[in-house]
Design a protein around this motif. Structure first.
Motif, mmCIF file in Angstrom:
data_model
loop_
_atom_site.group_PDB
_atom_site.id
_atom_site.type_symbol
_atom_site.label_atom_id
_atom_site.label_comp_id
_atom_site.label_asym_id
_atom_site.label_seq_id
_atom_site.Cartn_x
_atom_site.Cartn_y
_atom_site.Cartn_z
ATOM 1 N N SER A 138 0.820 -1.219 0.000
ATOM 2 C CA SER A 138 0.000 0.000 0.000
ATOM 3 C C SER A 138 0.852 1.267 0.000
ATOM 4 O O SER A 138 0.487 2.260 -0.627
ATOM 5 C CB SER A 138 -0.964 0.018 1.183
ATOM 6 O OG SER A 138 -0.254 0.081 2.396
ATOM 7 N N SER A 139 1.996 1.241 0.656
ATOM 8 C CA SER A 139 2.839 2.443 0.659
ATOM 9 C C SER A 139 3.384 2.730 -0.738
ATOM 10 O O SER A 139 3.575 3.885 -1.107
ATOM 11 C CB SER A 139 3.981 2.298 1.662
ATOM 12 O OG SER A 139 4.850 1.259 1.260
ATOM 13 N N ALA A 140 3.609 1.692 -1.526
ATOM 14 C CA ALA A 140 4.123 1.888 -2.885
ATOM 15 C C ALA A 140 3.074 2.482 -3.815
ATOM 16 O O ALA A 140 3.409 3.006 -4.875
ATOM 17 C CB ALA A 140 4.619 0.566 -3.453
ATOM 18 N N LEU A 141 1.804 2.423 -3.423
ATOM 19 C CA LEU A 141 0.735 2.922 -4.282
ATOM 20 C C LEU A 141 0.177 4.267 -3.824
ATOM 21 O O LEU A 141 -0.861 4.698 -4.313
ATOM 22 C CB LEU A 141 -0.395 1.887 -4.358
ATOM 23 C CG LEU A 141 -0.006 0.554 -4.996
ATOM 24 C CD1 LEU A 141 -1.157 -0.426 -4.919
ATOM 25 C CD2 LEU A 141 0.445 0.739 -6.431
ATOM 26 N N LYS A 142 0.862 4.927 -2.918
ATOM 27 C CA LYS A 142 0.421 6.258 -2.491
ATOM 28 C C LYS A 142 0.769 7.268 -3.582
ATOM 29 O O LYS A 142 1.690 7.069 -4.372
ATOM 30 C CB LYS A 142 1.067 6.630 -1.165
ATOM 31 C CG LYS A 142 0.538 5.750 -0.045
ATOM 32 C CD LYS A 142 0.911 6.250 1.298
ATOM 33 C CE LYS A 142 0.241 5.317 2.295
ATOM 34 N NZ LYS A 142 0.486 5.588 3.616
ATOM 35 N N VAL A 143 0.019 8.363 -3.610
ATOM 36 C CA VAL A 143 0.128 9.341 -4.689
ATOM 37 C C VAL A 143 1.563 9.836 -4.873
ATOM 38 O O VAL A 143 2.074 9.878 -5.996
ATOM 39 C CB VAL A 143 -0.833 10.528 -4.442
ATOM 40 C CG1 VAL A 143 -0.625 11.622 -5.473
ATOM 41 C CG2 VAL A 143 -2.271 10.059 -4.458
ATOM 42 N N ASN A 144 2.228 10.184 -3.790
ATOM 43 C CA ASN A 144 3.589 10.719 -3.937
ATOM 44 C C ASN A 144 4.545 9.677 -4.514
ATOM 45 O O ASN A 144 5.454 10.004 -5.268
ATOM 46 C CB ASN A 144 4.110 11.268 -2.609
ATOM 47 C CG ASN A 144 4.178 10.218 -1.518
ATOM 48 O OD1 ASN A 144 3.550 9.169 -1.613
ATOM 49 N ND2 ASN A 144 4.939 10.509 -0.476
ATOM 50 N N LYS A 145 4.344 8.407 -4.195
ATOM 51 C CA LYS A 145 5.185 7.344 -4.766
ATOM 52 C C LYS A 145 4.833 7.115 -6.233
ATOM 53 O O LYS A 145 5.722 6.914 -7.061
ATOM 54 C CB LYS A 145 5.006 6.041 -3.987
ATOM 55 C CG LYS A 145 5.488 6.094 -2.576
ATOM 56 C CD LYS A 145 6.949 5.782 -2.512
ATOM 57 C CE LYS A 145 7.351 5.638 -1.059
ATOM 58 N NZ LYS A 145 8.651 5.096 -0.900
ATOM 59 N N LEU A 146 3.540 7.130 -6.558
ATOM 60 C CA LEU A 146 3.126 6.903 -7.943
ATOM 61 C C LEU A 146 3.692 7.969 -8.879
ATOM 62 O O LEU A 146 4.062 7.670 -10.015
ATOM 63 C CB LEU A 146 1.596 6.869 -8.042
ATOM 64 C CG LEU A 146 0.918 5.633 -7.457
ATOM 65 C CD1 LEU A 146 -0.592 5.809 -7.450
ATOM 66 C CD2 LEU A 146 1.299 4.381 -8.230
ATOM 67 N N ARG A 147 3.771 9.199 -8.405
ATOM 68 C CA ARG A 147 4.352 10.266 -9.232
ATOM 69 C C ARG A 147 5.802 9.953 -9.588
ATOM 70 O O ARG A 147 6.269 10.286 -10.671
ATOM 71 C CB ARG A 147 4.265 11.599 -8.499
ATOM 72 C CG ARG A 147 2.870 12.155 -8.465
ATOM 73 C CD ARG A 147 2.836 13.579 -7.916
ATOM 74 N NE ARG A 147 1.476 14.060 -7.911
ATOM 75 C CZ ARG A 147 0.824 14.463 -6.835
ATOM 76 N NH1 ARG A 147 1.425 14.478 -5.660
ATOM 77 N NH2 ARG A 147 -0.419 14.873 -6.925
ATOM 78 N N GLY A 148 6.485 9.296 -8.695
ATOM 79 C CA GLY A 148 7.875 8.939 -8.944
ATOM 80 C C GLY A 148 8.044 7.836 -9.979
ATOM 81 O O GLY A 148 9.135 7.631 -10.494
ATOM 82 N N TYR A 149 6.984 7.123 -10.282
ATOM 83 C CA TYR A 149 7.063 6.035 -11.262
ATOM 84 C C TYR A 149 6.777 6.495 -12.687
ATOM 85 O O TYR A 149 6.958 5.731 -13.633
ATOM 86 C CB TYR A 149 6.056 4.927 -10.923
ATOM 87 C CG TYR A 149 6.128 4.386 -9.516
ATOM 88 C CD1 TYR A 149 7.340 4.242 -8.844
ATOM 89 C CD2 TYR A 149 4.973 4.008 -8.845
ATOM 90 C CE1 TYR A 149 7.394 3.740 -7.554
ATOM 91 C CE2 TYR A 149 5.012 3.504 -7.556
ATOM 92 C CZ TYR A 149 6.226 3.375 -6.917
ATOM 93 O OH TYR A 149 6.266 2.873 -5.647
ATOM 94 N N VAL A 150 6.321 7.723 -12.866
ATOM 95 C CA VAL A 150 5.874 8.190 -14.182
ATOM 96 C C VAL A 150 6.990 8.106 -15.214
ATOM 97 O O VAL A 150 6.785 7.610 -16.328
ATOM 98 C CB VAL A 150 5.300 9.624 -14.094
ATOM 99 C CG1 VAL A 150 5.019 10.189 -15.479
ATOM 100 C CG2 VAL A 150 4.047 9.632 -13.245
ATOM 101 N N ASP A 151 8.187 8.564 -14.877
ATOM 102 C CA ASP A 151 9.291 8.533 -15.845
ATOM 103 C C ASP A 151 9.599 7.099 -16.280
ATOM 104 O O ASP A 151 9.779 6.831 -17.474
ATOM 105 C CB ASP A 151 10.547 9.192 -15.260
ATOM 106 C CG ASP A 151 10.384 10.699 -15.098
ATOM 107 O OD1 ASP A 151 9.526 11.283 -15.801
ATOM 108 O OD2 ASP A 151 11.103 11.279 -14.263
ATOM 109 N N GLN A 152 9.643 6.189 -15.321
ATOM 110 C CA GLN A 152 9.925 4.786 -15.644
ATOM 111 C C GLN A 152 8.818 4.192 -16.514
ATOM 112 O O GLN A 152 9.094 3.477 -17.480
ATOM 113 C CB GLN A 152 10.087 3.960 -14.358
ATOM 114 C CG GLN A 152 10.412 2.509 -14.593
ATOM 115 C CD GLN A 152 11.765 2.295 -15.255
ATOM 116 O OE1 GLN A 152 12.702 3.067 -15.044
ATOM 117 N NE2 GLN A 152 11.868 1.273 -16.075
ATOM 118 N N MET A 153 7.578 4.506 -16.190
ATOM 119 C CA MET A 153 6.455 3.998 -16.989
ATOM 120 C C MET A 153 6.501 4.557 -18.405
ATOM 121 O O MET A 153 6.230 3.839 -19.375
ATOM 122 C CB MET A 153 5.120 4.360 -16.333
ATOM 123 C CG MET A 153 4.817 3.613 -15.071
ATOM 124 S SD MET A 153 3.225 4.193 -14.430
ATOM 125 C CE MET A 153 3.141 3.336 -12.901
#
Length: 160
Positions: A138-153
């Motif tokens: 659940s911590s990996a799916l919080k908004v601030n973490k998800l924003r960090g995945y955008v470049d990789q995605m």
């Protein structure tokens, strides 16, 4: 003291009545006050049994858009032997995410997601294991973490 038959009978009946009244009083006080929630309206379709299925197969979004104003934010569509209840809008959809497993089985609903996560993960496990897994990621799916995945995605999408 001399007990005759009628005195004994009267005393026995009086004791039984006292016990029955006491039981009625205690059972009425201990009953939980539960409210009966009415079932959502059911889409009426013609011909019976397959009418809803035909409309659903033509386009579920069209069906939902047509029936939402008529039936409200919670309604049921009968598709052959299955009932599908729709919860439309934030004021009612929270029940889906917060309901107890005994009220609403997410595992049953999300069976189609098993290939996404793989066997033995999330919706392919029983409720206690699923809750443990949810706490884990659940911590990996919080908004601030998800924003960090955008470049990789974005990179992975462009490479695909």
């Amino acid at each position: 003291m001399d007990w005759d038959y009628y005195t004994l009978l009267k005393t026995s009946v009086a004791i039984i009545i006292v016990f029955v009244v006491a039981k009625l009083i205690t059972s009425s006080k201990s009953k939980k006050k539960t409210s009966v929630v009415p079932l959502p309206p059911v889409l009426k379709a013609w011909p019976p049994f397959i009418g809803s299925l035909i409309r659903f197969m033509k386009g579920p979004i069209v069906l939902l858009r047509e029936e939402y104003p008529k039936l409200g934010s919670v309604f049921t569509v009968k598709l052959l032997h299955k009932n599908i209840t729709f919860l439309i809008g934030p004021e009612v959809s929270s029940h889906f995410f917060n309901a107890y497993e005994s009220e609403l089985s997410q595992k049953e609903i999300y069976k189609f997601n098993v290939p996404t996560f793989g066997p033995g993960v999330v919706f392919d496990v029983d409720y206690p294991v699923r809750m443990e897994q949810f706490r884990f990621f659940s911590s990996a799916l919080k908004v601030n973490k998800l924003r960090g995945y955008v470049d990789q995605m974005t990179k992975e999408t462009e490479l695909y």
